[in-house]
Design an enzyme around this catalytic site. Structure first.
Site, PDB file in Angstrom:
ATOM      1  N   SER A 143       0.855  -1.185   0.000  1.00  0.00           N
ATOM      2  CA  SER A 143       0.000   0.000   0.000  1.00  0.00           C
ATOM      3  C   SER A 143       0.889   1.233   0.000  1.00  0.00           C
ATOM      4  CB  SER A 143      -0.874  -0.015   1.258  1.00  0.00           C
ATOM      5  OG  SER A 143      -1.520   1.220   1.468  1.00  0.00           O
ATOM      6  N   TYR A 156      -1.550  -0.359  10.930  1.00  0.00           N
ATOM      7  CA  TYR A 156      -1.736  -0.754   9.526  1.00  0.00           C
ATOM      8  C   TYR A 156      -0.491  -0.403   8.722  1.00  0.00           C
ATOM      9  CZ  TYR A 156      -3.570  -0.877   4.774  1.00  0.00           C
ATOM     10  OH  TYR A 156      -3.750  -1.150   3.442  1.00  0.00           O
TER      11      TYR A 156
END
Length: 243
Positions: A143, A156
């Site tokens: 990501s 995260y």
């Protein structure tokens, strides 16, 4: 006409929805045979039917990507049914967007297990076969949160940074054996990912985020490079990103 991946075999984790599903279809469109895995059997069956309609084959392994047994079953299925493993897409993952004081140890463990442990488990099971073949492509679906820290996403981001570091290290370790390792880093994508853990269906639908097919196109690009070239990292953002 044969596709660019005809005769190749790919394992895709988290294949039942979103980026995993779109990527499996993209690889199949170029002739790859697929071993698709996720927890939802019904969704895998629907995806397999679509792949079979594209004149290639899909083999289903339903199970939790956190369980090493699932990875072993995927490898065994690929070898028993097709005799090789050419591509591994480590796509299984989850999001949970919270500030630190609202993040529990259980949240941390779940995120780290789902995003990084699964990546390790499947890669560890696939690499021995690729070493025997002296070729293969391994991709991590990370990501932009694996490259930059974002507020309220500390854990995260930590899991996604871990995937990027894992990919960079393996690139150096495995490239001498003919194995390509890369990482895809998209921004937000219009999927059910993180719905209920920081996003809502409405917010996703109304957003200008990337489409899952956009990311699948990057996966296909990385998997169809000529033998002498490799893609180390792809960063992706929507054209509507604020300046």
């Amino acid at each position: 006409m044969p596709g660019q991946l005809t005769g190749k075999v790919a394992i895709v984790t988290g294949a039942s929805a979103g980026i995993g599903r779109a990527s499996a279809l993209a690889l199949a469109s170029e002739g790859a045979k697929l071993v698709i895995t996720a927890r939802r059997q019904d969704r895998l069956e629907a995806l397999a039917a679509e792949i079979e309609a594209m004149n290639t084959h899909a083999y289903i392994v339903a199970g939790d990507a956190n369980d090493e047994t699932t990875a072993k079953r995927c490898v065994e299925t690929a070898l028993n049914e097709a005799g090789r493993i050419d591509i591994l897409l480590n796509n299984a993952g989850m999001g949970n967007y919270k500030n630190l004081v609202d993040t529990s140890l259980e949240d941390y463990d779940q995120l780290m297990d789902t995003n990084m442990r699964t990546t390790f488990i499947f890669t560890r099971q696939v690499v021995p076969q690729m070493l025997l073949q002296k070729q293969g492509t391994i991709l991590m679906m990370s990501s932009m949160a694996g490259l930059y820290g974002f507020a309220n996403q500390a854990v995260y981001c930590a899991t996604k940074f871990a995937q990027v570091g894992f990919a960079q290290s393996l690139d150096k370790e495995l490239r001498p054996s003919g194995i390509k390792v890369g990482v895809i880093c998209p921004g937000g994508v219009k999927t059910e990912f993180a719905v209920g853990t920081g996003r809502t269906e409405e917010s996703v639908a109304q957003s200008s985020m990337l489409e899952a097919t956009d990311v699948a196109g990057a996966v296909l690009l990385a998997c169809t490079q000529a033998p002498g070239s490799r893609i180390i990292e792809i960063q992706m953002r929507t054209m509507n990103e604020s300046l």
